[in-house]
Motif scaffolding. Structure first.
Motif, mmCIF file in Angstrom:
data_model
loop_
_atom_site.group_PDB
_atom_site.id
_atom_site.type_symbol
_atom_site.label_atom_id
_atom_site.label_comp_id
_atom_site.label_asym_id
_atom_site.label_seq_id
_atom_site.Cartn_x
_atom_site.Cartn_y
_atom_site.Cartn_z
ATOM 1 N N ILE A 13 4.151 30.972 3.172
ATOM 2 C CA ILE A 13 3.968 30.437 1.823
ATOM 3 C C ILE A 13 5.325 30.284 1.135
ATOM 4 N N LEU A 14 6.169 31.288 1.314
ATOM 5 C CA LEU A 14 7.519 31.238 0.737
ATOM 6 C C LEU A 14 8.257 30.017 1.272
ATOM 7 N N PHE A 15 8.090 29.813 2.568
ATOM 8 C CA PHE A 15 8.716 28.684 3.225
ATOM 9 C C PHE A 15 8.234 27.365 2.630
ATOM 10 N N LEU A 16 6.921 27.262 2.467
ATOM 11 C CA LEU A 16 6.355 26.031 1.911
ATOM 12 C C LEU A 16 6.893 25.783 0.505
ATOM 13 N N GLY B 155 -2.798 23.020 -1.188
ATOM 14 C CA GLY B 155 -4.160 22.829 -1.678
ATOM 15 C C GLY B 155 -5.172 23.464 -0.732
ATOM 16 N N ARG B 156 -4.950 23.277 0.565
ATOM 17 C CA ARG B 156 -5.848 23.881 1.561
ATOM 18 C C ARG B 156 -5.736 25.403 1.543
ATOM 19 N N GLU B 157 -4.487 25.870 1.425
ATOM 20 C CA GLU B 157 -4.218 27.320 1.441
ATOM 21 C C GLU B 157 -4.916 28.012 0.264
ATOM 22 N N ILE C 77 -6.324 18.270 -4.613
ATOM 23 C CA ILE C 77 -4.947 17.910 -4.253
ATOM 24 C C ILE C 77 -4.736 17.743 -2.751
ATOM 25 N N THR C 78 -5.804 17.942 -1.968
ATOM 26 C CA THR C 78 -5.650 17.648 -0.544
ATOM 27 C C THR C 78 -5.814 16.145 -0.291
ATOM 28 N N ASN C 79 -6.307 15.421 -1.301
ATOM 29 C CA ASN C 79 -6.448 13.965 -1.181
ATOM 30 C C ASN C 79 -5.068 13.298 -1.187
#
Lengths: 580, 88
Positions: free
Chosen positions: A130-133, A436-438, A444-446
């Motif tokens: 997550i930090l990476f993202l 968004g998936r996480e 927001i996955t659209n």
């Protein structure tokens, strides 16, 4: 002193670095095994996993990592004189970037071709992913804002380059379609496209009717436009809006339709540009007029700002994304890691080197240099324009008229910046969807929602900082933040590499030392900028936007340092990742 | 002279190969997606989607079996997900 000397010294350092240091790293630290079955062979599918000749792969890797950033960074950093910039580019390339790029490539090869984000998840845990993202999200947001400003600025200062840049779009779409339909070679069509672009650039250099000068259209410099803002501000606003509409469309199209054929044309431009500049340097043999160290640069100290001003060209975290994203899946033999990874970094170093030379030999006298580079903000605002003119002057030595040469250099830089912008908006869209998936935020996955968020946030960030020319002209203020996020990413990748090497029982110091250096410099630079410059309590220079972003980057950096220490301390208790 | 020409040609081939590498990948991916769709149409009856041409498409079964095997491995399924197709 002649500029050729800089090229010569650079060439020798790169040669010795590759010949000896990379050999030491490959055989003693990485212990490359030619018998290891690489993912390209193990998972060969003809699409992602394809064993590729090392020369071809190096060429592809180099063209993927080289862009406008190794030009912009040095163009600003020569403010402190050419010596600090040169040393950081040369030593950073050999001791940091070479190790980082080849190391991330090797880690990915040893882990089924997985990307650096997935490796972070494996080595440190879910929090690291997550930090990476978030760090990549921050990086791409900065890239979008800075490069949108770079393009708008070059369009305003070089209106003759605009038609040639825009004509590249239909040409690229035509190439994409014709290759997709006929499966033929792209070489000839793309060379034709390049010729059309340069011919248009030449025509536009001589015929003002082909120059799209928004500042003129809005009443000329200094005038107030219909928007109530100055003509330059309105021009910045207009270009940034146009660019954002363009990237929205470009980044939602399939990559083979526009992005890749344009990349293909840009690769020609990289080769043409590098060849013209180095040959021009040999032919003109220009004198260096800029000082080795600029004693007048007293508003900002080179230490530690230099290390975040030049990110790409010395070390760049973005390379790890390319190394572990696509290159690792195409590596034919593990021993090619040295050639592809290390030499790829050296290729980018060579681009940064020629950028330094083009600028420091441009000015007729040292006085001209110091009056243009009168302060750090002036260097930020003017640096790239000086590179375009300096590079134009080098190419002029080959008999090409200076107006044409300058226009062509502007076209090359804008093309690089536009592709970077397109890819990074696309990347930002993927990351927003992934987050968004996480966090289970379905809307927001659209694709279109994610792209809208990416584009509007980037546009807002580009427009908010106010430069000397008003609204929208201060995008360059974000450059140190871009450098910082890039260095942070490189720092984490080096950290992962150090942990991985420690687990293998190898000497991890070649990865750990550049990592500690990078993180120390990044933190130090951030402390100086955030708390003594942008903070609300510093009355003259406070800036809320930069303060907030700087503080976020600072918190991320601290977080990484804490994670690094805890993982290193626990190392040995938790050998969950089997590497060999 | 002829050797020089040959080496230039090789250089251009190398250059072309370097630059077209990512593009080839994307075109291959696009074509693979089309193939996947074609496979879905062929085997749609096995998934419960009526296919009037099933009698004929069934004849393609032996030709496409290997591709189907690659497909389910690519999709992360160790074994064939369809009972009617026993590729592994």
């Amino acid at each position: 002193m002649s500029g050729i000397w800089l090229a010569l010294v650079g060439g020798i350092v790169f040669f010795v670095g590759y010949r000896f240091y990379s050999k030491f790293i490959a055989s003693r630290i990485y212990r490359l095994d030619p018998e290891f079955i690489t993912p390209a062979h193990q998972y060969k599918d003809g699409v992602d996993f394809v064993p590729t000749n090392k020369w071809v792969l190096w060429g592809h890797h180099f063209t993927s990592v080289a862009g406008a950033a190794p030009i912009v960074g040095p163009a600003i950093a020569v403010y402190w004189g050419w010596l600090p910039a040169l040393l950081w580019v040369l030593l950073g390339t050999v001791f940091a970037a070479g190790v980082h790029d080849s190391g991330t490539l090797l880690m990915s090869v040893r882990n089924k071709g997985q990307s650096i984000g997935t490796l972070a998840n494996k080595l440190i845990g879910q929090r690291a992913k997550i930090l990476f993202l978030f760090i990549i999200l921050l990086l791409v947001l900065m890239v979008n804002a800075v490069f949108a400003w770079v393009i708008a600025n070059l369009f305003i200062t070089n209106p003759s380059s605009i038609v040639a840049v825009f004509i590249q779009i239909p040409l690229a779409i035509w190439i994409g379609y014709s290759v997709y339909k006929r499966q033929g070679s792209m070489l000839i069509p793309s060379l034709v496209a390049l010729a059309v672009m340069y011919f248009t650039a030449i025509l536009a250099s001589y015929f003002p009717v082909l120059q799209i000068d928004f500042v003129e259209y809005f009443g000329g410099e200094g005038a107030t436009a219909f928007t109530g803002m100055t003509a330059t501000s309105t021009a910045f606003f207009a270009w940034i809006v146009i660019l954002m509409i363009y990237v929205y469309i470009a980044s939602t199209l399939p990559v083979w339709k526009l992005l890749q054929p344009r990349d293909y044309i840009n690769s020609h431009q990289l080769v043409v540009g590098l060849a013209l500049l180095y040959i021009g340097l040999l032919v003109t043999n220009p004198e260096i007029t800029a000082p080795a160290t600029n004693s007048g640069a007293d508003d900002k100290s080179w230490f530690p700002l230099l290390f975040i001003t030049i990110a790409c060209g010395a070390i760049s975290g973005f390379h790890g994304l390319v190394s572990s994203g696509t290159t690792s899946k195409q590596l034919n033999n593990e021993k090619d890691v040295r050639f592809v990874g290390f030499l790829g970094a050296i290729g980018e170093g060579a681009l940064a080197l020629v950028a330094i030379i083009a600028i420091v030999t441009f000015f007729p006298t040292t006085g001209d240099f110091t009056s243009t580079y009168s302060g750090f903000n002036a260097a930020n605002a003017e640096g790239l324009g000086v590179f375009v003119q300096g590079a134009g002057q080098l190419i002029n030595g080959l008999g090409i008229p200076v107006e044409v040469a300058t226009t062509i250099v502007a076209v090359i830089v804008v093309s690089f910046a536009a592709t970077t912008l397109d890819s990074s908006v696309r990347l930002m869209r993927y990351i927003i969807a992934e987050l968004g998936r996480e966090y289970k935020v379905k809307p927001i996955t659209n694709m279109h929602v994610a792209t809208t968020i990416a584009v509007t946030s980037s546009a807002a960030l580009t427009l908010i900082p106010e430069g000397p020319n008003g609204f929208g002209s201060g995008g360059y203020l974000l450059w140190p933040l871009f450098g910082t996020s890039n260095q942070l990413l490189a720092g984490i990748s080096l950290l992962l590499l150090a942990i991985w090497l420690k687990r293998r029982g190898s000497n991890y110091l070649p990865a750990l030392i550049p990592m500690l250096f990078l993180l120390a410099m990044t933190l130090y630079a951030m402390v100086i900028q955030v708390f003594t410059e942008w903070a609300p309590w510093v009355a003259e220079t406070s800036d809320w936007l930069l303060f907030i972003f700087g503080a976020i980057v600072f918190i991320f950096a601290i977080w990484i340092v804490i994670t690094a220490f805890s993982v290193f301390r626990k190392e040995g208790e938790n050998p969950q990742m089997n590497n060999d | 002279m002829s050797e020089k020409k040959f080496s230039f040609k090789k250089l251009m081939e190398y250059y072309d190969e370097v630059l077209s590498l990512p593009h080839r990948t994307e075109v291959a991916r696009e074509l693979r997606d089309e193939d996947d769709l074609f496979m879905l149409l062929i085997y749609s009856d096995m998934l419960g989607i009526p296919n009037p041409a099933f009698y004929y498409t069934l004849e393609l079964y032996p030709h496409i079996l290997e591709k189907f095997h690659d497909w389910h491995l690519r999709m992360g399924m160790e074994k064939s997900p369809l009972d009617g197709i026993r590729c592994c």
